[in-house]
Design a protein around this motif. Sequence first.
Motif, PDB file in Angstrom:
ATOM      1  N   LEU A  86       3.753  -5.404  -9.271  1.00  0.00           N
ATOM      2  CA  LEU A  86       4.041  -4.228  -8.436  1.00  0.00           C
ATOM      3  C   LEU A  86       2.931  -3.986  -7.423  1.00  0.00           C
ATOM      4  O   LEU A  86       3.177  -3.577  -6.283  1.00  0.00           O
ATOM      5  CB  LEU A  86       4.211  -2.987  -9.325  1.00  0.00           C
ATOM      6  CG  LEU A  86       5.447  -3.019 -10.242  1.00  0.00           C
ATOM      7  CD1 LEU A  86       5.346  -1.962 -11.324  1.00  0.00           C
ATOM      8  CD2 LEU A  86       6.727  -2.853  -9.428  1.00  0.00           C
ATOM      9  N   ASP A  87       1.677  -4.269  -7.826  1.00  0.00           N
ATOM     10  CA  ASP A  87       0.550  -4.036  -6.921  1.00  0.00           C
ATOM     11  C   ASP A  87       0.505  -5.025  -5.763  1.00  0.00           C
ATOM     12  O   ASP A  87      -0.103  -4.740  -4.723  1.00  0.00           O
ATOM     13  CB  ASP A  87      -0.786  -4.152  -7.694  1.00  0.00           C
ATOM     14  CG  ASP A  87      -1.006  -2.949  -8.591  1.00  0.00           C
ATOM     15  OD1 ASP A  87      -0.228  -1.993  -8.480  1.00  0.00           O
ATOM     16  OD2 ASP A  87      -1.948  -2.989  -9.419  1.00  0.00           O
ATOM     17  N   GLY A  88       1.110  -6.204  -5.943  1.00  0.00           N
ATOM     18  CA  GLY A  88       0.974  -7.197  -4.878  1.00  0.00           C
ATOM     19  C   GLY A  88       2.240  -7.981  -4.590  1.00  0.00           C
ATOM     20  O   GLY A  88       2.888  -7.809  -3.562  1.00  0.00           O
ATOM     21  N   ILE A  89       2.624  -8.798  -5.560  1.00  0.00           N
ATOM     22  CA  ILE A  89       3.682  -9.794  -5.320  1.00  0.00           C
ATOM     23  C   ILE A  89       4.984  -9.181  -4.795  1.00  0.00           C
ATOM     24  O   ILE A  89       5.559  -9.655  -3.817  1.00  0.00           O
ATOM     25  CB  ILE A  89       3.929 -10.585  -6.628  1.00  0.00           C
ATOM     26  CG1 ILE A  89       2.696 -11.435  -6.941  1.00  0.00           C
ATOM     27  CG2 ILE A  89       5.159 -11.459  -6.533  1.00  0.00           C
ATOM     28  CD1 ILE A  89       2.479 -11.738  -8.393  1.00  0.00           C
ATOM     29  N   VAL A  90       5.412  -8.088  -5.434  1.00  0.00           N
ATOM     30  CA  VAL A  90       6.701  -7.491  -5.039  1.00  0.00           C
ATOM     31  C   VAL A  90       6.634  -7.028  -3.579  1.00  0.00           C
ATOM     32  O   VAL A  90       7.625  -7.085  -2.847  1.00  0.00           O
ATOM     33  CB  VAL A  90       7.045  -6.304  -5.984  1.00  0.00           C
ATOM     34  CG1 VAL A  90       8.204  -5.477  -5.444  1.00  0.00           C
ATOM     35  CG2 VAL A  90       7.369  -6.821  -7.387  1.00  0.00           C
ATOM     36  N   GLN A  91       5.445  -6.615  -3.139  1.00  0.00           N
ATOM     37  CA  GLN A  91       5.316  -6.063  -1.783  1.00  0.00           C
ATOM     38  C   GLN A  91       5.324  -7.139  -0.701  1.00  0.00           C
ATOM     39  O   GLN A  91       5.515  -6.850   0.479  1.00  0.00           O
ATOM     40  CB  GLN A  91       4.034  -5.232  -1.686  1.00  0.00           C
ATOM     41  CG  GLN A  91       4.004  -4.188  -2.781  1.00  0.00           C
ATOM     42  CD  GLN A  91       2.975  -3.112  -2.547  1.00  0.00           C
ATOM     43  OE1 GLN A  91       2.660  -2.803  -1.408  1.00  0.00           O
ATOM     44  NE2 GLN A  91       2.453  -2.540  -3.611  1.00  0.00           N
TER      45      GLN A  91
END
Length: 473
Positions: free
Chosen positions: A219-224
Amino acid sequence: MSSSLHHRTIHWFRKDLRITDNTGLRHASEISDDVIPFYSLSTWKNHHNWTGAPRQQFLCECLESLDANLRSIGSQLIIRHGSAFEEITKLIEQSDATAITFNRDGDPFGRAEEQQLEEFCRDRGIACLGFIDAVMHSADEVLKSDGTPYRVYTPYSKAWKKLDKAKARGRLRALTMPQDIESEELPTLDHWEISLPEEYQHTTLGGEKEARKRMKRALDGIVQDYKNTRNTPHGITTSRLGQDLRHGTISIRELYGKVEHILNSTTSSSVRESAGTFINELAWREFYMQILVHYPHVYDQPFNEKYKGLWWSEAEVAFERWCQGKTGFPIVDAGIRELRATGFMHNRLRMIVAMFLTKDLHIHWRRGEAFFMQWLLDGEIASNNGGWQWSAGTGADAAPYFRIQNPWSQTKRYAADGEYIKQWVPELANCDSKLFLDPPKDGSPIADDYPLPMVDHSEERERTLAIFKQNAE
Ligand SMILES: Cc1cc2nc3c(=O)[nH]c(=O)nc-3n(C[C@H](O)[C@H](O)[C@H](O)COP(=O)(O)OP(=O)(O)OC[C@H]3O[C@@H](n4cnc5c(N)ncnc54)[C@H](O)[C@@H]3O)c2cc1C
């Protein structure tokens, strides 16, 4: 006097190995004074066609973590060896439980177990309560306007997205259980008389805590940035949450809710698009789950029944070379070796190696499907069967069978820098990466201990087209 509906309720854990936002477990805690958290452990020995040591090891870690989490809220996991039905019926007698809760499982084995238990409980006057927990929407909730199930992903996903979504509830804070119920020990691989393969590096650990760490990282990186990274096999470019959704160590409602929050709160169109693309993948998971429920023949027959009589090769040596990652196609071999080393294979690679097995070697998708089930930590009948049939050209796919990916062009498109291949095929670590992009031009191997490509892709492509045409007309 207790005000609860039941004195004792059994919660039957299956693919829901968590205490956070667990629908059936929470319900049990609301209707009962005491809850008996129960898991039945399979008793096969040495070999199983649909699982293998890496996933069983992961399961052992999930059970250990679940037991520790239950203990932290005043309870513990009760483990018994044997068929779920028989062990639950024994436990009902031993505990005088008057209710059972469980979260529903869409695969054919899971559903058969549920039916057997439901009939038993009906006859005995025991409350048997099954919940929708592993998916946002059950198979019967997403139907066409005429009430029939979808066969194609895009209209399914549009309907799926329009439906109201349930919100996650938190972690259970306390649970009481009777003191007089005995449990078997937490399992190790010895229970099935299996051990981890030598090449398996055991880097992904099971359990709710580990799953939550992975969810946070995603959620902190990859999804964005998912729309940009998701097709790159090298590095951690996707959420790596497959095994956690498979074993239920994270709740789909929690994951969906958090991704939806990113989608609705961002001002960046790129982040919004990425989060939206990620949600599409969650819908793919449920698309294949409803296919397995509504079209159970896919379990051992082609989804598209027109291809029932398709010819498949029985070339054992070729199959073995594919299983070992020694085909002479660097991208294919890297994918298989990654799987054997980690229990994970990137989605792009799953498609490449599956198309290679079915359309270059003409070997039946069922053999690849079973091989994946033995190695994947996220091995799940619905998604695996769906992915294999899609790749083989027999499945729920809007595009026809002549979608045949060329492993060399796929390398140019998704792994041209050679890093992914070098990481997983050590024989090629010192090669010039350009050598991975085309078949060797001079007919000699690209490294001393690396084989020549075992087939000519263009020739096999023509052969596949001919095989399919015979059945399509
Ligand atoms: C031949 C083949 C076999 C497959 N076998 C499985 C399997 O046994 N179990 C499994 O969970 N997935 C399977 N997939 C789908 C997909 O490859 C994996 O879900 C994904 O690679 C898991 O990595 P991730 O969690 O980082 O995915 P992400 O890209 O981060 O996606 C997030 C989640 O969405 C779901 N998802 C993503 N892509 C798909 C898809 N195409 N189909 C269904 N669900 C999807 C998964 O639950 C995944 O964890 C298969 C695909 C193919 C082509």
